[in-house]
Design a protein around this motif. Structure first.
Motif, PDB file in Angstrom:
ATOM      1  N   ALA A 100       0.847  -1.195   0.000  1.00  0.00           N
ATOM      2  CA  ALA A 100       0.000   0.000   0.000  1.00  0.00           C
ATOM      3  C   ALA A 100       0.875   1.234   0.000  1.00  0.00           C
ATOM      4  CB  ALA A 100      -0.917   0.003   1.214  1.00  0.00           C
ATOM      5  N   GLU A 101       0.502   2.204  -0.797  1.00  0.00           N
ATOM      6  CA  GLU A 101       1.190   3.495  -0.836  1.00  0.00           C
ATOM      7  C   GLU A 101       0.190   4.571  -0.407  1.00  0.00           C
ATOM      8  OE1 GLU A 101       4.332   4.551  -1.639  1.00  0.00           O
ATOM      9  OE2 GLU A 101       5.060   2.478  -1.809  1.00  0.00           O
ATOM     10  N   ARG A 102       0.482   5.250   0.681  1.00  0.00           N
ATOM     11  CA  ARG A 102      -0.386   6.351   1.108  1.00  0.00           C
ATOM     12  C   ARG A 102      -0.042   7.609   0.312  1.00  0.00           C
ATOM     13  NH1 ARG A 102      -1.748   5.597   7.215  1.00  0.00           N
ATOM     14  NH2 ARG A 102      -0.777   3.606   7.721  1.00  0.00           N
ATOM     15  N   TYR A 103      -1.010   8.497   0.206  1.00  0.00           N
ATOM     16  CA  TYR A 103      -0.755   9.752  -0.482  1.00  0.00           C
ATOM     17  C   TYR A 103      -1.562  10.882   0.150  1.00  0.00           C
ATOM     18  CZ  TYR A 103      -5.325   9.191  -2.767  1.00  0.00           C
ATOM     19  OH  TYR A 103      -6.675   9.050  -3.007  1.00  0.00           O
ATOM     20  N   ASP A 104      -1.075  12.085  -0.044  1.00  0.00           N
ATOM     21  CA  ASP A 104      -1.837  13.295   0.269  1.00  0.00           C
ATOM     22  C   ASP A 104      -2.358  13.932  -1.016  1.00  0.00           C
ATOM     23  OD1 ASP A 104      -1.402  13.553   3.249  1.00  0.00           O
ATOM     24  OD2 ASP A 104       0.685  13.520   2.568  1.00  0.00           O
ATOM     25  N   HIS A 105      -1.540  13.821  -2.065  1.00  0.00           N
ATOM     26  CA  HIS A 105      -1.935  14.301  -3.388  1.00  0.00           C
ATOM     27  C   HIS A 105      -1.627  13.177  -4.389  1.00  0.00           C
ATOM     28  CE1 HIS A 105      -2.350  18.435  -1.876  1.00  0.00           C
ATOM     29  NE2 HIS A 105      -1.252  18.164  -1.179  1.00  0.00           N
ATOM     30  N   LEU A 106      -2.607  12.861  -5.218  1.00  0.00           N
ATOM     31  CA  LEU A 106      -2.459  11.749  -6.158  1.00  0.00           C
ATOM     32  C   LEU A 106      -2.613  12.247  -7.590  1.00  0.00           C
ATOM     33  CD1 LEU A 106      -2.299   8.694  -6.839  1.00  0.00           C
ATOM     34  CD2 LEU A 106      -4.786   8.599  -6.513  1.00  0.00           C
ATOM     35  N   VAL A 107      -1.681  11.840  -8.439  1.00  0.00           N
ATOM     36  CA  VAL A 107      -1.738  12.168  -9.865  1.00  0.00           C
ATOM     37  C   VAL A 107      -1.875  10.858 -10.634  1.00  0.00           C
ATOM     38  CG1 VAL A 107      -0.531  13.186 -11.829  1.00  0.00           C
ATOM     39  CG2 VAL A 107      -0.328  14.234  -9.560  1.00  0.00           C
ATOM     40  N   LEU A 108      -3.005  10.672 -11.287  1.00  0.00           N
ATOM     41  CA  LEU A 108      -3.274   9.443 -12.031  1.00  0.00           C
ATOM     42  C   LEU A 108      -2.932   9.640 -13.504  1.00  0.00           C
ATOM     43  CD1 LEU A 108      -6.702   8.383 -10.462  1.00  0.00           C
ATOM     44  CD2 LEU A 108      -4.474   7.287 -10.112  1.00  0.00           C
ATOM     45  N   ALA A 109      -1.883   8.984 -13.942  1.00  0.00           N
ATOM     46  CA  ALA A 109      -1.478   9.023 -15.343  1.00  0.00           C
ATOM     47  C   ALA A 109      -1.105   7.614 -15.798  1.00  0.00           C
ATOM     48  CB  ALA A 109      -0.304   9.978 -15.529  1.00  0.00           C
ATOM     49  N   PRO A 110      -2.030   6.635 -15.609  1.00  0.00           N
ATOM     50  CA  PRO A 110      -1.697   5.245 -15.915  1.00  0.00           C
ATOM     51  C   PRO A 110      -1.726   4.908 -17.400  1.00  0.00           C
ATOM     52  CG  PRO A 110      -3.960   5.374 -15.192  1.00  0.00           C
ATOM     53  CD  PRO A 110      -3.389   6.767 -15.065  1.00  0.00           C
TER      54      PRO A 110
END
Length: 455
Positions: A100-110
């Motif tokens: 698991a990777e926690r985040y505060d800001h997520l950028v989705l570019a899959p």
């Protein structure tokens, strides 16, 4: 205080540009930046047909992330689920370990994966042109067909091995057919037992026009170039069934063929389906600032997002091109920084600079800034654009040197033996069966968070 965690999913054009921009705009103490990607390179996708044709080496189109990024933490794996309520990404590392990777800001570019349809035999026998491994495999496979056809005494087998079908009349399919046809035309000189007239390339597409984005004039020019080389182009036609040794078209033709390359469009990464978010034709719906409105701190861009195209207006969304993805990456980075500093976000606006289509050798059609070109001038524009778009100087040098070497010394037409004895299905290269359901994502997120808290 713990630094805010910015997690970027995807190391393509969008993800890499976003990470680079964040490194420049944020001091190390301001944020921790992580990039989740299964490969340690950014693939320069537009030049994959050149890799398949042997004009470029695989390394020349694989831009090293570690050479480009200085302090971004690279997580070697693929995101297989996102739980935006817990602010957790579920990642399957290249060892198959799930973390698991926690985040505060997520950028989705899959990015995207190859679009397929429910056509009998398609998923078992079609080859793709979406990954570096697929391009390397296709090259090996095509040369193998020449090797095997040269040794067989069975006329039917020889005929089936020397017919090649490319499905998809867009840029990827057209360039793939053009470049690989040049490969077999040059290679046949090394096969004295084969009749060059037996080698036949077919390009088919359900659309009535070839690359309609180019306009009627350039589209017709490209069509004439391909047909002049002997490539049979069939429009308004698709595939009805694929077998191990034949392909059936929707117009009733049954073609003896052992090579079908499928480039009939793309769809957003299956990762998008793991979120409870609105979509537009499978791409996640975002605002003009590329923010996912349902979730706090989540941005999406590139092929997986339906980014409003403000330059065109009328509700249009940006096409899934490298040109848009790279510029969106920079714009999202600016907006992430703005969000961290409680500043207003800026909408994405970019006017398309034009199109380039490299058909190999001296053949090309280009439309830079609306100016229609073909032949050598178009080829100079096309290759000049690709060199400028390459992220590193080492990448530019490798590509330029490869082009020069191929033009002067030619090709040796060798096979590397890549997956020589294994069937190569689309899902084996693009891992489309690796993603979790929404319920599985939530279960994994909670379990992995609890495990992390306990340790």
């Amino acid at each position: 205080m713990e630094r805010p965690r910015i997690v970027i999913v995807g190391g393509g054009f969008a993800g890499l540009e976003c990470a680079r921009r964040l490194e420049r705009k944020l001091a190390p103490a301001e944020a921790e930046i992580s990039l989740v990607t299964p490969f340690s390179y950014q693939l320069y996708l537009p030049l994959l047909p050149h890799v398949a044709a042997g004009v470029l080496t695989p390394q020349s189109v694989a831009v090293s992330l570690r050479r480009t990024l200085r302090r971004t933490h690279i997580v070697p794996g693929g995101a297989i689920g996102v739980d935006p309520r817990s602010k957790v990404i579920v990642v399957r590392k290249i060892t198959d370990e799930v973390v698991a990777e926690r985040y505060d800001h997520l950028v989705l570019a899959p990015g995207s994966v190859t679009r397929t349809f429910d056509i009998p035999g398609l998923r078992d026998y079609a080859r793709g042109m979406k990954t570096l491994a697929e391009a390397a495999y296709v090259r090996d496979h095509v040369i193998a067909q020449l090797d095997l056809a040269s040794t067989t005494l069975d006329q039917r087998e020889r005929e089936s091995r020397l017919q090649f079908v490319v499905v998809g009349g867009g840029y990827a399919g057209t360039e793939t057919a053009a470049c690989l046809q040049r490969l077999t035309t040059a290679a046949i000189r090394r096969y004295p037992r084969l009749d060059p007239r037996l080698i036949k390339w077919h390009l088919i597409d359900i659309a009535p026009k070839l690359m309609p984005e180019l306009g009627d004039k350039l589209g017709t020019t490209a069509l004439e170039i391909l047909r002049g080389r002997g490539i049979e182009v069939s429009l308004g036609v698709s595939v009805a069934e694929v077998g191990a040794e034949n392909v059936k078209f929707t117009d009733g033709r049954l073609l003896p063929c052992r090579t079908l390359i499928w480039t009939a469009g793309v769809v957003a990464s299956p990762l998008i389906a793991t979120l409870d978010a609105e979509t537009v034709r499978g791409r996640i719906a975002v605002t003009a600032e590329m923010r996912v409105p349902q979730f706090d701190g989540v941005f999406a861009l590139g092929d997986a997002a339906a980014v409003p195209d403000l330059a065109k207006g009328d509700g249009a969304v940006c096409p899934p091109t490298a040109q848009h993805a790279a510029r969106q990456g920079k714009a999202v980075a600016d907006n992430v920084v703005a969000a961290m500093h409680n500043q207003p976000l800026e909408p994405y606006y970019h006017k398309d600079l034009g199109l380039v289509v490299d058909l190999g050798g001296k053949d090309a059609v280009s439309k830079p800034a609306g100016v229609e070109l073909h032949g050598v001038p178009a080829q100079l524009v096309a290759r000049g654009y690709h060199l400028m778009a390459m992220r590193t100087n080492s990448g530019k040098f490798r590509v330029g040197a490869n082009w020069l070497l191929n033009a002067t010394a030619g090709d040796d037409f060798v096979r590397t033996g890549f997956l020589a004895r294994q069937p190569a299905r689309l899902q084996d290269f693009e891992y489309t069966d690796a993603y979790l359901t929404k319920d599985q994502v939530r279960e994994h997120a909670q379990m992995l968070l609890a495990k992390g808290s306990a340790t």
